[in-house]
Write an enzyme that holds these catalytic residues in place. Sequence first.
Site, PDB file in Angstrom:
ATOM      1  N   VAL A  23      44.147 -34.091  -7.799  1.00 51.41           N
ATOM      2  CA  VAL A  23      44.464 -35.233  -6.946  1.00 51.41           C
ATOM      3  C   VAL A  23      44.070 -34.937  -5.501  1.00 51.41           C
ATOM      4  CG1 VAL A  23      46.329 -36.657  -6.006  1.00 51.41           C
ATOM      5  CG2 VAL A  23      46.332 -36.047  -8.426  1.00 51.41           C
ATOM      6  N   ASP A  63      45.994 -39.699  -2.277  1.00 51.10           N
ATOM      7  CA  ASP A  63      46.156 -38.332  -1.785  1.00 51.10           C
ATOM      8  C   ASP A  63      47.628 -37.956  -1.665  1.00 51.10           C
ATOM      9  OD1 ASP A  63      45.082 -35.843  -0.537  1.00 51.10           O
ATOM     10  OD2 ASP A  63      46.180 -36.602   1.189  1.00 51.10           O
ATOM     11  N   ASP A  74      43.381 -31.816   3.954  1.00 55.43           N
ATOM     12  CA  ASP A  74      43.867 -32.890   4.834  1.00 55.43           C
ATOM     13  C   ASP A  74      43.155 -32.850   6.182  1.00 55.43           C
ATOM     14  OD1 ASP A  74      45.569 -34.047   3.044  1.00 55.43           O
ATOM     15  OD2 ASP A  74      47.406 -33.173   3.883  1.00 55.43           O
TER      16      ASP A  74
END
Length: 220
Positions: A30, A65, A90
């Site tokens: 993911v 996310d 990120d």
Amino acid sequence: MFEHLRKPWKRLIAPIARGLVSIGVTANVVTIVGAAGTVLVSIITGITGWLLPGAIVLTILVIFDSLDGSVAALSGGGTQFGAFLDSTLDRIADWAILAGVIIFFHRLIATSSSNDINYWPEIGMYAALFSVMTSFVTSYARARAEAEGFDAKNGIATRSDRLVIILVGMALTGVGLPPAILACCMILLAILGVVTVWQRIWHVSQSMSTSPKPADPSHE
């Protein structure tokens, strides 16, 4: 500003997370798919100037996310590497979204007529460039503080706040409002970034003064 919505948001996306776990999708998958998709869509959005579709797809990717933590929790708990990977990717995603905005403004400047007197694209581009710095320093301040044994999660603009400001600015400009709207969002982002960095520095300074720890000479 939006941190207080984290728990309700986690409850909202819990069914999606359970569905992903049921088909064997891991939290790391993911994380990687969300970051890769964000980079690709951000760059395409900046090049094409399709801000509204880009903002919509990026919002979906941001939602996707945010599932990694829930998927990890449902899969027996997260791992240290998973947390490291999520934080690292990120930062790449944050850069990509702002890079897309910078590319958009740069293309506006490059295609504008010499007779046009419009400084908003330049202002927006430079504000976005500055926001890249504040975004990374905000995250670094927290990581560095935690490495020293202190907490630095405070600040007026966390990652979720920054993403909302950028995506709203993109969407508003994408529906036909002037690029000045997106430029103003970038100015707001830059200002809030400076405030957040200062807040974290001040918070850590106060924490260290009341509970000092010996410095590690190996840290630079």
